[in-house]
Design a protein around this motif. Structure first.
Motif, short mmCIF file in Angstrom:
data_model
loop_
_atom_site.label_atom_id
_atom_site.label_comp_id
_atom_site.label_asym_id
_atom_site.label_seq_id
_atom_site.Cartn_x
_atom_site.Cartn_y
_atom_site.Cartn_z
N LEU A 22 8.88 -4.63 -60.10
CA LEU A 22 9.57 -3.59 -60.85
C LEU A 22 10.51 -2.85 -59.92
CD1 LEU A 22 9.63 -2.00 -63.65
CD2 LEU A 22 8.06 -0.38 -62.54
N ASP A 71 12.19 -6.52 -63.59
CA ASP A 71 12.46 -5.47 -64.56
C ASP A 71 12.85 -4.19 -63.83
OD1 ASP A 71 11.94 -6.98 -66.79
OD2 ASP A 71 9.81 -6.50 -66.83
N VAL A 93 13.53 0.19 -64.44
CA VAL A 93 13.45 1.38 -65.29
C VAL A 93 14.20 2.50 -64.59
CG1 VAL A 93 11.24 0.76 -66.34
CG2 VAL A 93 11.26 2.11 -64.24
N LYS A 100 6.89 -0.12 -69.21
CA LYS A 100 6.78 -1.24 -68.26
C LYS A 100 5.85 -0.90 -67.11
CE LYS A 100 11.42 -3.07 -69.21
NZ LYS A 100 12.78 -3.27 -68.67
#
Length: 264
Positions: free
Chosen positions: A135, A149, A151, A255
């Motif tokens: 992440l 991913d 964010v 997430k």
């Protein structure tokens, strides 16, 4: 290399793990301190000179073990009851297996010129580091990446009841990007009449603190600094300087929640 927001991210992670009923312990190298460890941080007796500023700051939120050798630090943390180990600033350290790897990036500047130190701000090529990441948390803006991913998040001032509107401030900081701190103060309404920037993790000697105080008094201003810088101040000075604490606010954090839940 610094200034991305790793420490606020670590604090937010241990807060979430505590809420999940876990017993996290942060394993830190203790950059800027003189202790090789492994040793558990005790804020009643240890100082930033001993442990570094980040461990002293983080120890207010969770147990922290300072260890140059991460494996020895992990063993001591487990002996002290930890069931989750949080390694701050360890993307390039292979000595422990990583169940979850998070990369933090300053959304305002991204990965800079994309080059590795000393030609740029990176410790390794982005594609190499991101290939090991689960992440990316982009703070202060959304960075376009190819890979894991991502964010977005912001560093928001903690509401302490302090009225910043119109406060005349001489702001000083020794962090990765001190201009972010000065901007936050101005956004809160403070009148930043002077700034003083120092090297990341730099200890400010007492004679220089006295000079800063004299300058602030001459301008009818108050000394203001960051939480991390406050951790490095001598005890006698911590009452004379206002601290601006910030906390990480992750947008649409499903997430991250899923990744944390998936660990157990």
């Amino acid at each position: 290399m610094g200034g991305t927001g790793k420490t606020p991210t670590t604090i937010e992670l241990v807060r979430r793990l505590n809420d999940m009923g876990k017993n996290p312990c942060v394993i830190s190298r203790g950059y800027g301190g003189n202790t090789a460890g492994p040793v558990m941080v005790d804020i009643r007796k240890h100082t930033a000179d001993d442990m570094g500023d980040e461990p002293i700051l983080m120890a207010a939120f969770a147990p922290v073990c300072v260890a140059r050798d991460r494996v020895l630090g992990a063993k001591l943390a487990l002996q002290n009851g930890a069931d989750v180990l949080v390694l701050d600033d360890a993307l390039q350290n292979p000595s422990l297996f990583h169940d979850l790897t998070i990369t933090v990036v300053d959304g305002a500047v991204g990965f800079g010129n994309g080059r590795v130190f000393p030609a740029g701000p990176l410790r390794e090529p982005t594609e190499t580091g991101l290939s090991r990441s689960d992440l990316v948390i982009s703070i202060g803006g959304m960075v376009a990446i190819d890979g894991p991913d991502a964010v977005s998040a912001t560093l928001d001032p903690l509401q302490t009841g302090m009225d910043w509107q119109g406060l005349r401030a001489l702001a000083f900081a020794g962090i990765g990007r001190p201009e972010k701190f000065y901007k936050t103060l101005r956004d809160l309404g403070a009148d930043v009449v002077q700034t003083r920037s120092f090297g990341d993790h730099q200890k400010i000697p007492e004679p220089l603190l006295k000079r800063l105080l004299t300058e602030a008094q001459a301008m009818n201003a108050q000394l203001v600094t960051t939480e991390k810088d406050a951790a490095r101040l001598p005890k006698a000075w911590q009452q004379q300087v206002i601290t601006l604490p910030v906390r990480l606010n992750i947008k649409q954090d499903a997430k991250l929640c899923a990744l944390l839940q998936g660990l157990f």
